[in-house]
Motif scaffolding. Structure first.
Motif, PDB file in Angstrom:
ATOM      1  N   GLY A   7       0.739  -1.152  -0.272  1.00  0.00           N
ATOM      2  CA  GLY A   7       0.426  -0.182   0.088  1.00  0.00           C
ATOM      3  C   GLY A   7       1.057   0.981   0.106  1.00  0.00           C
ATOM      4  N   VAL A   8       2.098   1.237   0.497  1.00  0.00           N
ATOM      5  CA  VAL A   8       3.116   2.239   0.212  1.00  0.00           C
ATOM      6  C   VAL A   8       3.127   2.862  -1.045  1.00  0.00           C
ATOM      7  CG1 VAL A   8       4.644   3.323   1.531  1.00  0.00           C
ATOM      8  CG2 VAL A   8       3.593   1.517   2.351  1.00  0.00           C
ATOM      9  N   LEU A   9       3.258   4.349  -1.176  1.00  0.00           N
ATOM     10  CA  LEU A   9       3.228   4.790  -2.236  1.00  0.00           C
ATOM     11  C   LEU A   9       5.365   4.610  -2.385  1.00  0.00           C
ATOM     12  CD1 LEU A   9       2.333   6.690  -4.423  1.00  0.00           C
ATOM     13  CD2 LEU A   9       3.329   8.565  -3.568  1.00  0.00           C
ATOM     14  N   ASP A  10       5.528   4.443  -4.087  1.00  0.00           N
ATOM     15  CA  ASP A  10       7.016   3.678  -4.819  1.00  0.00           C
ATOM     16  C   ASP A  10       7.396   5.231  -5.468  1.00  0.00           C
ATOM     17  OD1 ASP A  10       9.604   3.196  -4.784  1.00  0.00           O
ATOM     18  OD2 ASP A  10       9.005   0.724  -5.207  1.00  0.00           O
ATOM     19  N   PRO A  11       8.042   5.828  -5.113  1.00  0.00           N
ATOM     20  CA  PRO A  11       8.618   6.867  -5.721  1.00  0.00           C
ATOM     21  C   PRO A  11       9.463   6.403  -6.682  1.00  0.00           C
ATOM     22  CG  PRO A  11       8.638   7.515  -3.877  1.00  0.00           C
ATOM     23  CD  PRO A  11       8.181   6.245  -3.540  1.00  0.00           C
ATOM     24  N   GLN A  12      10.533   5.863  -6.019  1.00  0.00           N
ATOM     25  CA  GLN A  12      11.692   5.747  -6.357  1.00  0.00           C
ATOM     26  C   GLN A  12      11.539   4.691  -7.792  1.00  0.00           C
ATOM     27  OE1 GLN A  12      14.507   3.369  -4.415  1.00  0.00           O
ATOM     28  NE2 GLN A  12      15.982   2.920  -6.189  1.00  0.00           N
ATOM     29  N   GLY A  13      10.202   3.673  -7.246  1.00  0.00           N
ATOM     30  CA  GLY A  13       9.813   2.389  -8.061  1.00  0.00           C
ATOM     31  C   GLY A  13       9.004   3.676  -9.581  1.00  0.00           C
ATOM     32  N   LYS A  14       8.357   4.155  -9.489  1.00  0.00           N
ATOM     33  CA  LYS A  14       8.076   4.733 -10.472  1.00  0.00           C
ATOM     34  C   LYS A  14       8.748   5.775 -10.942  1.00  0.00           C
ATOM     35  CE  LYS A  14       2.832   5.480  -8.837  1.00  0.00           C
ATOM     36  NZ  LYS A  14       2.699   3.929  -8.453  1.00  0.00           N
ATOM     37  N   ALA A  15       9.689   6.590 -10.569  1.00  0.00           N
ATOM     38  CA  ALA A  15      10.523   6.922 -11.577  1.00  0.00           C
ATOM     39  C   ALA A  15      11.216   6.014 -12.057  1.00  0.00           C
ATOM     40  CB  ALA A  15      11.574   7.609 -10.718  1.00  0.00           C
ATOM     41  N   ILE A  16      11.820   4.829 -12.186  1.00  0.00           N
ATOM     42  CA  ILE A  16      12.026   3.337 -13.102  1.00  0.00           C
ATOM     43  C   ILE A  16      11.093   3.160 -14.360  1.00  0.00           C
ATOM     44  CG2 ILE A  16      12.931   0.770 -12.817  1.00  0.00           C
ATOM     45  CD1 ILE A  16      13.656   1.706  -9.994  1.00  0.00           C
ATOM     46  N   GLY A  17       9.970   2.922 -13.353  1.00  0.00           N
ATOM     47  CA  GLY A  17       8.665   2.849 -14.660  1.00  0.00           C
ATOM     48  C   GLY A  17       8.299   4.015 -16.062  1.00  0.00           C
ATOM     49  N   HIS A  18       8.723   5.029 -15.263  1.00  0.00           N
ATOM     50  CA  HIS A  18       8.662   5.640 -16.437  1.00  0.00           C
ATOM     51  C   HIS A  18      10.515   6.350 -17.603  1.00  0.00           C
ATOM     52  CE1 HIS A  18       5.281   8.049 -15.027  1.00  0.00           C
ATOM     53  NE2 HIS A  18       5.287   7.951 -13.944  1.00  0.00           N
ATOM     54  N   ALA A  19      11.004   5.806 -16.258  1.00  0.00           N
ATOM     55  CA  ALA A  19      12.326   5.849 -17.110  1.00  0.00           C
ATOM     56  C   ALA A  19      12.572   4.535 -18.616  1.00  0.00           C
ATOM     57  CB  ALA A  19      13.696   5.312 -15.927  1.00  0.00           C
ATOM     58  N   LEU A  20      11.806   3.336 -17.933  1.00  0.00           N
ATOM     59  CA  LEU A  20      11.873   2.565 -18.723  1.00  0.00           C
ATOM     60  C   LEU A  20      11.061   2.993 -20.052  1.00  0.00           C
ATOM     61  CD1 LEU A  20      11.797  -0.585 -16.015  1.00  0.00           C
ATOM     62  CD2 LEU A  20      13.625  -0.124 -17.583  1.00  0.00           C
ATOM     63  N   SER A  21       9.814   3.172 -19.392  1.00  0.00           N
ATOM     64  CA  SER A  21       8.888   3.174 -20.780  1.00  0.00           C
ATOM     65  C   SER A  21       9.435   4.679 -22.421  1.00  0.00           C
ATOM     66  CB  SER A  21       7.554   4.307 -19.945  1.00  0.00           C
ATOM     67  OG  SER A  21       7.231   3.299 -19.521  1.00  0.00           O
ATOM     68  N   ASN A  22       9.882   5.393 -21.289  1.00  0.00           N
ATOM     69  CA  ASN A  22      10.848   6.194 -22.113  1.00  0.00           C
ATOM     70  C   ASN A  22      11.867   6.244 -23.106  1.00  0.00           C
ATOM     71  OD1 ASN A  22       9.284   8.633 -21.019  1.00  0.00           O
ATOM     72  ND2 ASN A  22      10.552   9.007 -19.495  1.00  0.00           N
ATOM     73  N   GLY A  47      11.638   3.439 -24.499  1.00  0.00           N
ATOM     74  CA  GLY A  47      11.176   2.786 -25.258  1.00  0.00           C
ATOM     75  C   GLY A  47      10.650   1.429 -24.811  1.00  0.00           C
ATOM     76  N   PHE A  48      10.691   0.873 -23.667  1.00  0.00           N
ATOM     77  CA  PHE A  48      10.273  -0.665 -23.407  1.00  0.00           C
ATOM     78  C   PHE A  48       9.070  -0.480 -23.143  1.00  0.00           C
ATOM     79  CE2 PHE A  48      14.965  -1.017 -21.679  1.00  0.00           C
ATOM     80  CZ  PHE A  48      14.693  -2.150 -22.160  1.00  0.00           C
ATOM     81  N   GLU A  49       7.819  -1.464 -23.539  1.00  0.00           N
ATOM     82  CA  GLU A  49       6.762  -1.607 -23.976  1.00  0.00           C
ATOM     83  C   GLU A  49       6.070  -2.673 -22.954  1.00  0.00           C
ATOM     84  OE1 GLU A  49       6.075  -1.928 -28.229  1.00  0.00           O
ATOM     85  OE2 GLU A  49       6.515  -0.358 -28.837  1.00  0.00           O
ATOM     86  N   GLY A  50       4.451  -1.755 -22.431  1.00  0.00           N
ATOM     87  CA  GLY A  50       4.289  -3.163 -21.289  1.00  0.00           C
ATOM     88  C   GLY A  50       4.236  -3.392 -19.837  1.00  0.00           C
ATOM     89  N   ILE A  51       5.054  -2.136 -20.069  1.00  0.00           N
ATOM     90  CA  ILE A  51       6.033  -1.999 -18.424  1.00  0.00           C
ATOM     91  C   ILE A  51       4.385  -1.235 -17.015  1.00  0.00           C
ATOM     92  CG2 ILE A  51       6.545  -0.242 -16.187  1.00  0.00           C
ATOM     93  CD1 ILE A  51       9.047  -1.814 -18.663  1.00  0.00           C
ATOM     94  N   GLY A  52       4.369  -1.636 -16.430  1.00  0.00           N
ATOM     95  CA  GLY A  52       3.174  -1.923 -15.327  1.00  0.00           C
ATOM     96  C   GLY A  52       4.071  -1.452 -14.219  1.00  0.00           C
ATOM     97  N   ASP A  53       3.327  -1.750 -13.101  1.00  0.00           N
ATOM     98  CA  ASP A  53       3.754  -1.133 -11.893  1.00  0.00           C
ATOM     99  C   ASP A  53       5.279  -1.554 -11.094  1.00  0.00           C
ATOM    100  OD1 ASP A  53       3.355   0.322  -9.088  1.00  0.00           O
ATOM    101  OD2 ASP A  53       3.356  -1.988  -8.660  1.00  0.00           O
ATOM    102  N   VAL A  54       5.863  -0.595 -10.730  1.00  0.00           N
ATOM    103  CA  VAL A  54       7.931  -1.196 -10.676  1.00  0.00           C
ATOM    104  C   VAL A  54       8.122  -1.282  -9.278  1.00  0.00           C
ATOM    105  CG1 VAL A  54       9.313  -0.865 -11.033  1.00  0.00           C
ATOM    106  CG2 VAL A  54       8.361  -0.405 -12.838  1.00  0.00           C
ATOM    107  N   ARG A  55       8.583  -1.725  -8.142  1.00  0.00           N
ATOM    108  CA  ARG A  55       8.938  -1.522  -6.858  1.00  0.00           C
ATOM    109  C   ARG A  55      10.145  -1.995  -6.666  1.00  0.00           C
ATOM    110  NH1 ARG A  55       4.686   0.197  -4.232  1.00  0.00           N
ATOM    111  NH2 ARG A  55       4.763  -0.876  -2.748  1.00  0.00           N
ATOM    112  N   ALA A  56      10.712  -1.208  -5.997  1.00  0.00           N
ATOM    113  CA  ALA A  56      12.418  -1.532  -5.721  1.00  0.00           C
ATOM    114  C   ALA A  56      12.288  -1.428  -4.601  1.00  0.00           C
ATOM    115  CB  ALA A  56      12.990   0.396  -6.044  1.00  0.00           C
ATOM    116  N   GLY A  57      13.733  -2.408  -3.672  1.00  0.00           N
ATOM    117  CA  GLY A  57      13.746  -2.924  -2.864  1.00  0.00           C
ATOM    118  C   GLY A  57      15.448  -2.983  -2.564  1.00  0.00           C
TER     119      GLY A  57
END
Lengths: 79, 79
Positions: free
Chosen positions: A12-27, A29-39
């Protein structure tokens, strides 16, 4: 013996690092990226030779130092 | 499909974060603590349904963004 502790933010906890990684992957050119969590992962070489005791000890380490139990979950495994 | 990428410093590379964790654990009273290594884990939800392709893709993600191959090794697995 080598113990591995995985520490991830609770679901349930917001994961800004994971979100940033997800956006960077999409940018990139990687397609179909969903939720990304970093740990974190911590590998600890311990002198203990009893597997059960080593796991028990590692759980205490996670509770005391490695994980913030308010926002993080952890998992202990033996390598 | 959920893909997991583990990123660890290569074995020859100094790991100050791991060292700090090791010292902190010893100071907390844990005994027999040897080498400690700290790394990252990234879990990525991908739309790809072909396992081999998903792994292939995740390797590209790791090479392009998630790992610094000069100092880090990565490992891809499917959850």
């Amino acid at each position: 013996m080598k113990i591995r502790v995985d520490v991830m933010l609770k679901s349930g906890v917001l994961d800004p690092q994971g979100k940033a990684i997800g956006h960077a992957l999409s940018n990139l050119g990687f397609e179909g990226i969903g939720d990304v969590r970093a740990g974190k992962v911590i590998e600890i070489e311990v002198a203990e030779i009893d597997k059960a005791k080593a796991i028990e000890n590692a759980k205490k380490m996670a509770e005391k130092l490695l994980a913030n139990l308010v926002i993080e979950d952890f998992k202990v495994s033996v390598l």
